[in-house]
Scaffold this motif. Sequence first.
Motif: not given
Ligand SMILES: O=C(O)CCC(=O)C(=O)O
Length: 274
Positions: A90, A103, A105, A120, A184, A190, A192, A201, A205, A207
Amino acid sequence: MALNKKQIAHYKKHGWIAPIDIMSEAEAAILVQTLEAAEAKYPDHLNAQNRNNAHLSFPFLADLVNHEKIVSAAESLVGQDMTLWSTVLFIKEPNSSSFVSWHQDATYMALNSDNHVTAWLALTPSTVESGCVAAIPGTHQTGIVQHEDTFGEENILTRGQQVKNIDKSQAVNFELRPGQMSLHHPWLVHGSLPNRSKQRRIGVAMQSYLGSDVRPVYGEHHVMHIQGSSITPEFIQAPYPKNECDEDGFIAREAANKAFSDVLYRGAKTRRKL
Ligand SMILES: O=C(O)CCC(=O)C(=O)O
């Protein structure tokens, strides 16, 4: 670095833990240099349209997802036998408008259980100014709620999926220094905001780390074995990359991304390049 009882209780109640120290800022800076060198060398493999599952063709990312501290923190939540479903880089460029809508995940992952966790890791400062991840505590207790697909241009998510009617006044910001991580729950709502800072930035992640009881509901799922008992036949085992962007890694990543895309876009009216 297993989580302590207090951290586990916090995760169960609120759906997240942050910050967790994983590495020094200097180590995170080395990873940024390595990533940026790879972006310069292989632009087609790491551009904004191609940031999924890079750990299958870049050994430094495969090593990162197997980082002892990250793995043992995830293990504290999902159990010893563990696989990794996917990774997403990300990256938000300085002063840019890309964002991530509210959203959960797990919504389109097609897995039968919530025994998995997203890790993350911040490689650069993740602050309110740079658009850190924010979450609504406790929302992981509701199961998967309805999402609408927006396919918004600036939305980094696959379908631009979003949960409506969020009480943003409840949001908690996961501010992280480079080398810190948040964890998370797959049902935690969540998202951003855009990066308004002068620096990139960058977050990796993972995931997500799946516990041994998790199975696919439909579709092909290419997972990396992390530790413990071998992968069950419902999943396809993705190989550990040997050399940066070699043929085998390229094929493994393409296959995983194609399957990932088929699962995530199932039933969608439109599809963008993953
Ligand atoms: O990096 C972001 O801004 C969002 C990350 C995200 O949605 C996630 O890791 O599930």
